[in-house]
Design a protein around this motif. Structure first.
Motif, mmCIF file in Angstrom:
data_model
loop_
_atom_site.group_PDB
_atom_site.id
_atom_site.type_symbol
_atom_site.label_atom_id
_atom_site.label_comp_id
_atom_site.label_asym_id
_atom_site.label_seq_id
_atom_site.Cartn_x
_atom_site.Cartn_y
_atom_site.Cartn_z
ATOM 1 N N UNK A 292 0.828 -1.215 0.000
ATOM 2 C CA UNK A 292 0.000 0.000 0.000
ATOM 3 C C UNK A 292 0.857 1.257 0.000
ATOM 4 N N UNK A 293 1.903 1.294 0.839
ATOM 5 C CA UNK A 293 2.728 2.497 0.906
ATOM 6 C C UNK A 293 3.515 2.726 -0.378
ATOM 7 N N UNK A 294 3.793 1.646 -1.114
ATOM 8 C CA UNK A 294 4.506 1.780 -2.379
ATOM 9 C C UNK A 294 3.657 2.380 -3.473
ATOM 10 N N UNK A 295 2.339 2.376 -3.305
ATOM 11 C CA UNK A 295 1.439 2.994 -4.281
ATOM 12 C C UNK A 295 0.944 4.351 -3.802
ATOM 13 N N UNK A 296 0.537 4.438 -2.533
ATOM 14 C CA UNK A 296 -0.129 5.643 -2.035
ATOM 15 C C UNK A 296 0.819 6.844 -1.999
ATOM 16 N N UNK A 297 2.058 6.650 -1.558
ATOM 17 C CA UNK A 297 2.965 7.788 -1.407
ATOM 18 C C UNK A 297 3.410 8.345 -2.762
ATOM 19 N N UNK A 298 3.781 7.532 -3.761
ATOM 20 C CA UNK A 298 4.067 8.118 -5.078
ATOM 21 C C UNK A 298 2.845 8.743 -5.744
ATOM 22 N N UNK A 299 1.642 8.244 -5.458
ATOM 23 C CA UNK A 299 0.439 8.830 -6.054
ATOM 24 C C UNK A 299 0.181 10.235 -5.544
ATOM 25 N N UNK A 300 0.733 10.585 -4.373
ATOM 26 C CA UNK A 300 0.499 11.901 -3.816
ATOM 27 C C UNK A 300 -0.947 12.083 -3.385
ATOM 28 N N UNK A 301 -1.367 13.319 -3.281
ATOM 29 C CA UNK A 301 -2.719 13.623 -2.813
ATOM 30 C C UNK A 301 -3.749 13.614 -3.936
ATOM 31 N N UNK A 302 -3.304 13.875 -5.167
ATOM 32 C CA UNK A 302 -4.254 14.054 -6.267
ATOM 33 C C UNK A 302 -4.242 12.902 -7.260
ATOM 34 N N UNK A 303 -3.358 11.920 -7.068
ATOM 35 C CA UNK A 303 -3.323 10.773 -7.957
ATOM 36 C C UNK A 303 -4.259 9.671 -7.486
ATOM 37 N N UNK A 304 -4.084 8.493 -8.062
ATOM 38 C CA UNK A 304 -4.885 7.326 -7.695
ATOM 39 C C UNK A 304 -3.952 6.155 -7.456
ATOM 40 N N UNK A 305 -4.127 5.477 -6.333
ATOM 41 C CA UNK A 305 -3.263 4.354 -5.965
ATOM 42 C C UNK A 305 -4.045 3.047 -6.007
ATOM 43 N N UNK A 306 -3.368 2.015 -6.495
ATOM 44 C CA UNK A 306 -3.887 0.648 -6.469
ATOM 45 C C UNK A 306 -2.817 -0.245 -5.850
ATOM 46 N N UNK A 307 -3.245 -1.178 -4.999
ATOM 47 C CA UNK A 307 -2.280 -2.033 -4.318
ATOM 48 C C UNK A 307 -2.739 -3.485 -4.344
ATOM 49 N N UNK A 308 -1.759 -4.373 -4.256
ATOM 50 C CA UNK A 308 -2.018 -5.812 -4.277
ATOM 51 C C UNK A 308 -2.632 -6.235 -2.955
ATOM 52 N N UNK A 309 -3.706 -6.991 -3.043
ATOM 53 C CA UNK A 309 -4.365 -7.527 -1.865
ATOM 54 C C UNK A 309 -3.855 -8.952 -1.629
ATOM 55 N N UNK A 310 -3.002 -9.098 -0.615
ATOM 56 C CA UNK A 310 -2.362 -10.392 -0.377
ATOM 57 C C UNK A 310 -3.350 -11.463 0.053
ATOM 58 N N UNK A 311 -4.557 -11.091 0.438
ATOM 59 C CA UNK A 311 -5.557 -12.080 0.816
ATOM 60 C C UNK A 311 -6.352 -12.636 -0.336
ATOM 61 N N UNK B 288 -5.253 -20.055 -1.778
ATOM 62 C CA UNK B 288 -5.691 -19.565 -0.473
ATOM 63 C C UNK B 288 -5.000 -18.233 -0.188
ATOM 64 N N UNK B 289 -5.423 -17.500 0.844
ATOM 65 C CA UNK B 289 -4.706 -16.276 1.205
ATOM 66 C C UNK B 289 -3.220 -16.513 1.460
ATOM 67 N N UNK B 290 -2.869 -17.660 2.025
ATOM 68 C CA UNK B 290 -1.449 -17.954 2.247
ATOM 69 C C UNK B 290 -0.696 -18.028 0.922
ATOM 70 N N UNK B 291 -1.310 -18.628 -0.092
ATOM 71 C CA UNK B 291 -0.694 -18.709 -1.412
ATOM 72 C C UNK B 291 -0.533 -17.318 -2.015
ATOM 73 N N UNK B 292 -1.601 -16.516 -1.960
ATOM 74 C CA UNK B 292 -1.524 -15.182 -2.549
ATOM 75 C C UNK B 292 -0.457 -14.337 -1.852
ATOM 76 N N UNK B 293 -0.350 -14.478 -0.532
ATOM 77 C CA UNK B 293 0.673 -13.739 0.193
ATOM 78 C C UNK B 293 2.070 -14.197 -0.152
ATOM 79 N N UNK B 294 2.247 -15.521 -0.339
ATOM 80 C CA UNK B 294 3.572 -16.058 -0.650
ATOM 81 C C UNK B 294 4.068 -15.615 -2.020
#
Length: 551
Positions: free
Chosen positions: A166-185, A259-265
């Protein structure tokens, strides 16, 4: 040929040369790139790029090294080199002392409550559960980003950021951009309610195809023959502990279905980065990035290398091979960008949010002083020293983002002078053999460590924010780290293995190929891109435009 004829020919040649120079002098500058692509390889030290250069694909990282401009001495300027602090600097040009992003997480100095760098209880993930320390917005980022400046100039410009974290997407997006992040679950990508109420159709279509499931039972196999990895540490080092550490590695080997464990791995493999780049391709198509004269930004933070290096170290064969896989993925991504956007329409930049230390066990085997520390034991030792000095127990309340925080209420109740207590805590830290430097709030705020030697002082000032940082900022000696149940190796120091990262640019229309040894900083990327885009640098930027040679 007669003398007059020779003179006439020489004069003609001189006039031609002068006319060419005049034409060059008035030749218009190229228009701004239609798309800026910022690529961040999380946890990539520069030493790995150069060590494996002969094994790279022709047009992955080699696009920058052979046909772009790259800087052999590029460094992060702050001392606490962690993911959030690095990502916050990339497109703001500002260090933590201005961004307020002093770490991945920290504790409120007044209440002791945990704070996550991109945490925001007012916002949630779209279509996914949201935990109390999940990242959902950039509200803790105290400054504007390049994307914010760009969108203020032209609302048609789009700023899209995607990452495995999440932090790898949200911080470069700044306040006016749009961030998308991988859901490990779930193996999907999601944005948050800070940006929108529901995903656009292209995101729903991407997720509906369940792209992560294609890696179920996939094997991570070495890309090259065994002999090619002689320069890295073999698999199965005793300090890897349990949980793998050998190739080939099968994803979801012990599971009957994803499973969530697989997606996280998948994050500890090349496959989550493959998914991130696929999502970036979908964003280029779905948002029509680079399709018109309103410049866009696409920030892609590839998280896998950081997970691999934490688990097995940057010196391991797994890290070596992971970088080679990533290099081939970048080659394919560039080919797709060339087709979708056009080679003369975009600029690409590649860097890292931090480097990586060698595992302490590896450093010890090479005869270096190295080891692991317990934060709890360090705080206890300092409190013991303070009790002997002031007769008061537990004057240090806790550690936060590479700093000690005093129990301010207790200090006030006992009528102690806070800076005097902080100086005593600093001295107690420096009496321990693993500490390289420590500075008090007064020293950092005043800009001077007094008459003492000042190792890493400026780097540590850049990491310290007066509103959110602690009272005694510290740094460990090289090759020492604080212990972790999940990390064989880590980062977060001012030392070269953590600060020295790639800064590489490509865009033939805007720069000539060059390999430069000039020392530069990651904070220089934002003002450089601002100049190429024809917009002001972000207001808090501390960087300077990089010395790019015009084409």
């Amino acid at each position: 040929m007669s003398l007059p004829a020779r003179l006439l020919r020489a004069a003609s040649a001189l006039l031609l040369a002068l006319s060419l120079v005049a034409c060059a002098a008035v030749a218009p500058a190229p228009p701004p790139p239609r798309l800026v692509v910022l690529l961040v390889v999380d946890g990539l030290p520069q030493r790995q790029v150069t060590a494996y250069r002969d094994q790279l694909a022709p047009d992955g990282l080699a696009r920058f090294l052979d046909r772009g401009t790259w800087f052999a001495e590029a460094h992060h300027g702050q001392a606490f080199t962690v993911t959030a602090a690095g990502h916050a600097t990339l497109l703001t040009g500002a260090h933590p002392r201005r961004t307020g992003i002093i770490g991945n997480e920290w504790r409120d100095v007044a209440t002791g409550e945990p704070v996550y760098c991109t945490g925001d209880p007012m916002e949630t993930y779209i279509g996914h559960p949201t935990g109390p320390m999940d990242g959902t917005s950039p509200r803790n980022l105290k400054v504007e980003s390049l994307g914010d400046v760009l969108r203020q100039r032209d609302a048609r410009s789009k700023v899209i950021a995607v990452s495995g974290k999440d932090r790898g997407a949200i911080l470069p997006a700044g306040h006016a951009g749009t961030a998308y992040m991988y859901m490990a679950g779930s193996g999907q990508f999601a944005s948050t309610t800070y940006y929108m109420r529901q995903h656009p159709s292209w995101v729903d279509a991407f997720n509906a195809a369940k792209p992560a499931d294609r890696f179920f039972k996939a094997e991570w196999r070495p890309l090259l023959p065994e002999a090619a990895y002689a320069r890295s540490l073999p698999d199965g080092q005793p300090w890897f502990g349990t949980g793998g550490g050998k190739l080939p590695m099968t994803m979801g080997a012990a599971e009957a279905a994803p499973t969530p464990a697989f997606y996280g791995a998948l994050l500890r493999s090349p496959f989550a980065d493959a998914l991130t780049l696929d999502f970036a391709r979908a964003a280029v198509a779905g948002e029509q990035l680079g399709a018109d004269d309103a410049p866009d930004i696409l920030a892609v933070s590839l998280s896998g290398h950081d997970y691999v290096n934490h688990r097995w170290s940057a010196e391991s064969r797994l890290s070596h091979d992971h970088l080679l896989h990533l290099d081939r993925m970048l080659q394919a991504f560039f080919a797709d960008l060339d087709r979708a956007v056009g080679r003369d329409n975009y600029v690409a930049v590649l860097t890292a949010d931090h480097g990586f230390m060698p595992a302490p066990e590896h450093s010890q085997a090479q005869g270096r002083s190295a080891g692991r520390l317990s934060t709890t034991q360090v705080v206890a030792a300092v409190n013991t020293a303070l009790e002997q000095r002031f007769g008061v127990q537990k004057l240090v309340a806790f550690a936060s983002a590479s700093a000690l925080v005093l129990d301010r209420k207790l200090v006030a109740e006992r009528r102690l002078e806070p800076e005097g207590v902080a100086r005593a805590a600093r001295d107690a830290l420096l009496a321990q053999p693993a500490f390289a430097a420590a500075y008090t709030r007064g020293e950092l705020a005043g800009g001077s460590p007094g008459a003492r030697l000042a190792p890493h002082f400026e780097q540590m000032r850049r990491s310290w924010h007066p509103e959110v940082s602690g009272d005694v900022q510290y740094a460990l000696k090289p090759h020492w780290m604080f212990g972790s149940s999940t990390s064989i190796a880590t980062h977060g120091s001012p030392h070269e293995y953590d600060s020295h990262v790639p800064v590489m640019l490509w865009g033939p229309r805007w720069m000539r190929p060059a390999a430069l040894s000039t020392r530069v900083e990651v904070a220089d990327i934002a003002p450089t891109l601002a100049r190429l885009l024809g917009v002001p640098a972000p207001a808090a930027s501390e960087g300077r435009p990089l010395p790019l040679a015009a084409p």
